[in-house]
Structure formats: C-alpha cells, structure tokens
Design a protein around this motif. Structure first.
Motif, short mmCIF file in Angstrom:
data_model
loop_
_atom_site.label_atom_id
_atom_site.label_comp_id
_atom_site.label_asym_id
_atom_site.label_seq_id
_atom_site.Cartn_x
_atom_site.Cartn_y
_atom_site.Cartn_z
N MET A 192 -65.23 121.56 66.91
CA MET A 192 -64.71 122.24 65.86
C MET A 192 -63.21 121.81 65.78
N LEU A 193 -62.74 121.21 66.60
CA LEU A 193 -61.21 120.54 66.87
C LEU A 193 -60.76 119.32 65.94
N ARG A 194 -59.87 119.59 65.14
CA ARG A 194 -59.12 118.53 64.50
C ARG A 194 -57.92 118.14 64.89
N PRO A 195 -57.59 117.09 65.48
CA PRO A 195 -56.32 116.43 66.05
C PRO A 195 -55.39 116.66 64.55
N LEU A 196 -54.17 117.06 65.08
CA LEU A 196 -53.22 117.10 63.97
C LEU A 196 -52.49 115.90 63.78
N ARG B 90 -52.53 118.66 69.73
CA ARG B 90 -52.62 119.81 68.89
C ARG B 90 -53.53 119.97 67.84
N VAL B 91 -54.34 120.64 67.71
CA VAL B 91 -55.43 121.00 66.86
C VAL B 91 -55.58 121.92 65.81
N ALA B 92 -56.04 121.72 64.59
CA ALA B 92 -56.58 122.74 63.77
C ALA B 92 -58.10 122.87 64.02
N VAL B 93 -58.63 124.08 63.74
CA VAL B 93 -60.12 124.63 63.85
C VAL B 93 -60.96 124.56 62.90
N HIS B 94 -62.00 123.96 62.83
CA HIS B 94 -63.03 124.14 61.71
C HIS B 94 -64.03 125.11 62.23
N PRO B 95 -63.93 126.51 61.69
CA PRO B 95 -64.64 127.57 62.37
C PRO B 95 -66.17 127.68 62.04
N ALA B 96 -66.77 126.66 61.41
CA ALA B 96 -68.09 126.91 61.17
C ALA B 96 -69.18 126.16 62.16
N THR B 97 -70.32 126.70 62.40
CA THR B 97 -71.38 126.23 63.17
C THR B 97 -72.56 126.22 62.13
N GLY C 276 -53.79 125.42 67.39
CA GLY C 276 -53.16 125.55 68.78
C GLY C 276 -53.15 124.17 69.28
N THR C 277 -53.02 124.13 70.76
CA THR C 277 -53.23 123.06 71.57
C THR C 277 -53.96 123.24 72.66
N VAL C 278 -54.94 122.04 72.70
CA VAL C 278 -55.87 121.82 73.96
C VAL C 278 -55.17 122.01 75.23
N VAL C 279 -55.73 122.80 76.07
CA VAL C 279 -55.15 122.87 77.41
C VAL C 279 -56.27 122.55 78.34
#
Length: 350
Positions: free
Chosen positions: A146-150, A94-101, A77-80
């Motif tokens: 968690m956010l990875r810029p595309l 715009r970002v992908a998400v690494h879902p692990a903690t 999605g996109t950071v708002v």
C-alpha cells in the motif's frame, strides 16, 4: 532493527466510530504485523465524506457499521519499521497510502480495473464484515504494497490530499479527452474542488463550478474555475452546455443539474455517491441529447501520477486544505468538516 526503526508501543491513539453519533478518540491495540506488513507513523489524515457518514449515520451508502471501526483512509506518514520480508520501503521513508486491497474470487470485472473487484476492501470501510479498520491512528500496521514513497520535494501535509486527488484524477480520466473542451463540475466540496484542479491541469478550456455555498465556490475559483454558479440558478446551469460534466454532489438535485448542463452528445461522469435506492432524474434528456453517462469509483494506480504532479507543482491543491486539528481534537475536527459552508479538507495531525 535498523538505526531508523523505533520501539513500538502495544497500544496507540485512534479515532473510532462506535455507532451513529458515537465517535471516540481512544487507545487501541496495535495489531501484530505480518511478515509483509510495515509500521507507519501517521503524520496527517484527511477527513473524508465517508468518515463523516459513519459518524453521523452509522453507514456510508450501503456499508453499514455493525461494530466499532477505526476510521481513516486518506493518510500519509513515515515508515518506522519495514516489513520483515524485506518488501516495501525501508524505515525512514515518507509515504502516502493506497488504501485499497483488490480481491475476491469473482472473475466478473476487467482485469485492468481492480477497483471494481467484488472482494475489494478499503481502509476504514464497513462494506465487509468483519470491517476493515482504517488508519486514523498514531501508528498504523499496513501491507507494504500500500505504501508509495513520496518525492523528496513533496511535503507530508500536501501529500495528505493525494488519495482524494487520485479519486478526482480517475473521474477526469473517465471523462475522456478534456483538453480544449468546456467542463462543468457540480458540487465543490473537497473532491469537486480537486476535480476542478485536475481539469485545469488537463487543459480544459473553460470550467464552470456549481455549489450551494459561496465558500467552496471561492476555493474552486482559486483552483481554476473560470465561472462559478449557485446551485439554485437552474437556467444558468442549463446554459453552460458543457462538453464534459462531472457530478460530485452525490444528490438527486446535482444529478439533474449535471444532465441539464451537458451539451448534446456530451459525457456525464457520476462521481458523487448517490444514496442507495431509486433516484429521480430527467432521463428523457439523456436519450434526446444522446448523453454518455458513466460512473466513477475510487481509483487504481492514479495515485502515483498524482504524487508526481503534486511534487512538480502542476497539480495545485493548497486551497483545498482549510483546517488542521490535533488528533485529540478529532470530535471538533469532524464537526468542522461537516459544515460544508465553512470548510473544505480538514486534516488531523497525529
């Protein structure tokens, strides 16, 4: 608030599993962000096998659903709204998400393999209680780490498969050097199909794909499989004699095929999550062929390499995306995703 940030609602639409067979699209409260949290407007979410299991069985492996849980971990999605502590990408990214903690206080895991940490949580997982809500929602409050810029030339729709592709990338890495070697992939659902694509990119000389359905085999062929076999053709599978085998079906029959299809001294990577409890397998062949049998669980930082490979076109994933539904039609989307004979990766559009 920056010029690219927006006013946020107090509630947002989400896909929630309440119990086995009870999946709802409903308005849920938007969690109040901590200082290190960003708010992301979700564009796409891919339906994973674990999402299907929570819907159909109320559990994914040993992770038992004990309370309603927001599903979803394959999201982009996109950071708002940027995290107020200044960490992470700014609004508009715009970002992908690494879902692990990763986490927990047990030292019993290699420091360079945080995916094995006992306290690790994952978006949309019932492994812990209280459960870790996912991100199948119009707006998601997520830790900025968690956010990875595309990359600029990578679309959100293509990036929606980055998380499962990272799972596949990790499994192929567990297999060791594959360039110039023969490979066998057992089970060609979305993860297995992505394993085929990663193997092709890594230079495997020949890739044999196995499944019980024609549709996933056709996708595997588009992604680089040089041979496709039906799962009931035991003699042909055994004759593959593969240097590297990656088992993606997650059932005992696939496990048997993986072992029988491996060459002497070969390596078998178990990626498909087998049901809890004892599993029958021809372990005598593991001994007499001196097979190396390894597990592969989620991933660590491979998602960064995946995003680069998606952007430069060296990792092909388009054939894996078979359907797209609006979030309001999530129940229909889940039903389609459950039919492995007619679908691959099903996306929800938010």
């Amino acid at each position: 608030m920056s010029s690219t940030e927006i006013d946020l609602p107090t509630r947002t639409l989400g896909v929630v599993a309440h119990a086995a067979g009870d999946l709802r699209v409903e308005a849920i409260p938007l969690r109040r962000p901590e200082s290190s949290d960003a708010v992301v407007e979700i564009a796409y979410g891919g339906i994973c096998g674990s999402d299907l299991h929570y819907w159909t069985h109320g559990a994914a492996g040993e992770s038992i659903l004990k309370a309603p849980m927001l599903l979803g971990h394959e999201v982009v999605g996109t950071v708002v709204r940027q995290a107020t502590d200044g960490s992470g990408p700014p609004a508009g990214t715009r970002v992908a998400v690494h879902p692990a903690t990763p986490g927990g206080d047990s030292p019993r895991y290699p420091a360079d393999r945080p995916n094995l940490s006992q306290g690790c949580t994952y978006l949309g997982s019932a492994a812990q209680f209280p459960h870790t809500d996912g991100a199948f929602t119009r707006y998601a409050v997520l830790p900025s780490r968690m956010l990875r810029p595309l990359p600029d030339d990578l679309s959100l729709r293509t990036a929606a498969v980055a998380e499962p592709a990272a799972v596949a990338w990790h499994a192929v890495a567990r297999a060791g050097e594959v360039a110039g070697r023969t490979a066998l992939v057992v089970g060609c659902g979305p993860i297995g199909a992505l394993v085929v694509s990663v193997l092709r990119r890594a230079g495997a000389r020949a890739i044999t794909a196995v499944d019980i359905h024609d549709y996933p085999l056709a996708i595997a062929g588009e992604l680089g499989a040089t041979t496709t076999l039906r799962a009931d053709d035991a003699d042909a599978i055994a004759a593959v004699d593969a240097d590297v085998v990656i088992e993606c079906s997650g059932n005992r029959y696939g496990l048997e095929s993986a072992i029988r299809g491996a060459t002497r001294g070969g390596r078998v990577v178990l990626l498909g999550l087998l049901p809890t409890g004892l599993q029958p397998a021809p372990l005598s062949l593991v001994i007499t062929r001196e097979l190396e049998v390894l597990g592969s669980f989620r991933f660590n930082d491979e998602i960064d390499a995946v995003l680069g490979a998606l952007a430069d076109g060296s990792l092909v994933v388009a054939p894996v995306i078979s359907h797209e539904f609006a979030v309001q039609d999530a129940l229909e989307a889940f039903a389609v995703a459950k039919d492995a004979a007619a679908s691959a990766k099903v996306l929800l559009a938010f």
